[in-house]
Design a protein around this motif. Structure first.
Motif, PDB file in Angstrom:
ATOM      1  N   PHE A  52       1.044  -1.005   0.143  1.00 45.93           N
ATOM      2  CA  PHE A  52       0.006  -0.063   0.183  1.00 45.93           C
ATOM      3  C   PHE A  52       0.722   1.091  -0.210  1.00 45.93           C
ATOM      4  O   PHE A  52       0.345   2.213  -0.803  1.00 45.93           O
ATOM      5  CB  PHE A  52      -1.421  -0.153   0.876  1.00 45.93           C
ATOM      6  CG  PHE A  52      -1.743   0.878   1.570  1.00 45.93           C
ATOM      7  CD1 PHE A  52      -3.137   1.274   0.595  1.00 45.93           C
ATOM      8  CD2 PHE A  52      -1.920   1.812   2.170  1.00 45.93           C
ATOM      9  CE1 PHE A  52      -3.736   2.055   0.106  1.00 45.93           C
ATOM     10  CE2 PHE A  52      -2.778   3.354   1.878  1.00 45.93           C
ATOM     11  CZ  PHE A  52      -3.849   3.413   1.086  1.00 45.93           C
ATOM     12  N   VAL A  53       2.221   1.484   0.638  1.00 50.12           N
ATOM     13  CA  VAL A  53       2.834   2.569   0.792  1.00 50.12           C
ATOM     14  C   VAL A  53       3.859   2.300  -0.462  1.00 50.12           C
ATOM     15  O   VAL A  53       3.549   3.412  -1.068  1.00 50.12           O
ATOM     16  CB  VAL A  53       3.710   2.290   1.405  1.00 50.12           C
ATOM     17  CG1 VAL A  53       4.847   3.311   2.253  1.00 50.12           C
ATOM     18  CG2 VAL A  53       3.177   2.348   3.354  1.00 50.12           C
ATOM     19  N   THR A  54       3.781   1.628  -1.032  1.00 50.65           N
ATOM     20  CA  THR A  54       4.847   1.446  -2.210  1.00 50.65           C
ATOM     21  C   THR A  54       3.373   2.486  -3.960  1.00 50.65           C
ATOM     22  O   THR A  54       4.257   3.126  -4.229  1.00 50.65           O
ATOM     23  CB  THR A  54       5.559   0.380  -2.996  1.00 50.65           C
ATOM     24  OG1 THR A  54       6.050  -0.337  -1.902  1.00 50.65           O
ATOM     25  CG2 THR A  54       5.623   0.819  -3.858  1.00 50.65           C
ATOM     26  N   PHE A  55       2.246   2.052  -3.601  1.00 52.53           N
ATOM     27  CA  PHE A  55       1.554   1.867  -4.457  1.00 52.53           C
ATOM     28  C   PHE A  55       1.348   3.661  -4.276  1.00 52.53           C
ATOM     29  O   PHE A  55       1.188   4.653  -5.333  1.00 52.53           O
ATOM     30  CB  PHE A  55       0.179   1.066  -4.339  1.00 52.53           C
ATOM     31  CG  PHE A  55      -0.709   2.123  -5.173  1.00 52.53           C
ATOM     32  CD1 PHE A  55      -0.995   1.230  -6.146  1.00 52.53           C
ATOM     33  CD2 PHE A  55      -1.522   2.448  -4.042  1.00 52.53           C
ATOM     34  CE1 PHE A  55      -1.904   2.094  -6.947  1.00 52.53           C
ATOM     35  CE2 PHE A  55      -3.289   2.583  -5.622  1.00 52.53           C
ATOM     36  CZ  PHE A  55      -3.259   2.941  -6.669  1.00 52.53           C
ATOM     37  N   ILE A  56       1.157   4.351  -3.203  1.00 55.31           N
ATOM     38  CA  ILE A  56       0.591   5.793  -2.975  1.00 55.31           C
ATOM     39  C   ILE A  56       2.047   6.845  -3.123  1.00 55.31           C
ATOM     40  O   ILE A  56       2.140   7.626  -3.210  1.00 55.31           O
ATOM     41  CB  ILE A  56       0.482   5.674  -1.464  1.00 55.31           C
ATOM     42  CG1 ILE A  56      -1.015   5.279  -0.941  1.00 55.31           C
ATOM     43  CG2 ILE A  56      -0.007   7.120  -1.224  1.00 55.31           C
ATOM     44  CD1 ILE A  56      -1.976   5.655  -1.813  1.00 55.31           C
ATOM     45  N   ILE A  57       3.092   6.023  -3.162  1.00 61.17           N
ATOM     46  CA  ILE A  57       4.673   6.581  -2.969  1.00 61.17           C
ATOM     47  C   ILE A  57       4.218   7.103  -4.769  1.00 61.17           C
ATOM     48  O   ILE A  57       4.860   8.031  -5.218  1.00 61.17           O
ATOM     49  CB  ILE A  57       5.459   5.839  -2.867  1.00 61.17           C
ATOM     50  CG1 ILE A  57       5.941   6.443  -1.313  1.00 61.17           C
ATOM     51  CG2 ILE A  57       7.111   6.140  -3.109  1.00 61.17           C
ATOM     52  CD1 ILE A  57       6.954   5.460  -0.545  1.00 61.17           C
ATOM     53  N   ILE A  58       4.218   5.913  -5.563  1.00 57.44           N
ATOM     54  CA  ILE A  58       3.888   5.543  -7.484  1.00 57.44           C
ATOM     55  C   ILE A  58       3.317   6.457  -7.519  1.00 57.44           C
ATOM     56  O   ILE A  58       4.200   8.009  -8.324  1.00 57.44           O
ATOM     57  CB  ILE A  58       4.298   4.102  -6.931  1.00 57.44           C
ATOM     58  CG1 ILE A  58       5.638   3.591  -7.090  1.00 57.44           C
ATOM     59  CG2 ILE A  58       3.536   4.434  -8.942  1.00 57.44           C
ATOM     60  CD1 ILE A  58       4.972   1.957  -7.462  1.00 57.44           C
ATOM     61  N   VAL A  59       2.227   7.002  -7.098  1.00 55.45           N
ATOM     62  CA  VAL A  59       1.024   7.665  -7.514  1.00 55.45           C
ATOM     63  C   VAL A  59       1.413   9.435  -6.997  1.00 55.45           C
ATOM     64  O   VAL A  59       0.788  10.321  -7.928  1.00 55.45           O
ATOM     65  CB  VAL A  59      -0.747   7.466  -6.787  1.00 55.45           C
ATOM     66  CG1 VAL A  59      -1.363   8.220  -6.723  1.00 55.45           C
ATOM     67  CG2 VAL A  59      -1.013   5.677  -7.199  1.00 55.45           C
TER      68      VAL A  59
END
Length: 72
Positions: A52-59
């Motif tokens: 989830f954190v990786t996804f948020i950072i990418i977005v």
């Protein structure tokens, strides 16, 4: 939604979310189904948080770059 797209996303969800939980379920040494499921979920929470954190950072990165905004 095409058949290829449905197949792709089904395999994606299975590989990244369902199978790790099932692997932990089978490895759990608890006696009841409920305890095994709860241990499996508890053991997979750090992994899911990292996803989830990786996804948020990418977005966020995509939202703040010109080429990323075009891609979104």
């Amino acid at each position: 939604m095409t058949l290829w797209s449905l197949n792709y996303w089904s395999v994606f969800i299975l590989n990244w979310f369902v199978l790790p939980i099932l692997q932990e379920y089978l490895a759990a040494g608890d006696f009841t189904v409920k305890e095994r499921v709860m241990r499996s979920l508890r053991n997979n929470i750090p992994l899911l948080v990292i996803y989830f954190v990786t996804f948020i950072i990418i977005v966020i990165v995509l939202a703040f770059t010109d080429s990323g905004r075009k891609a979104l």
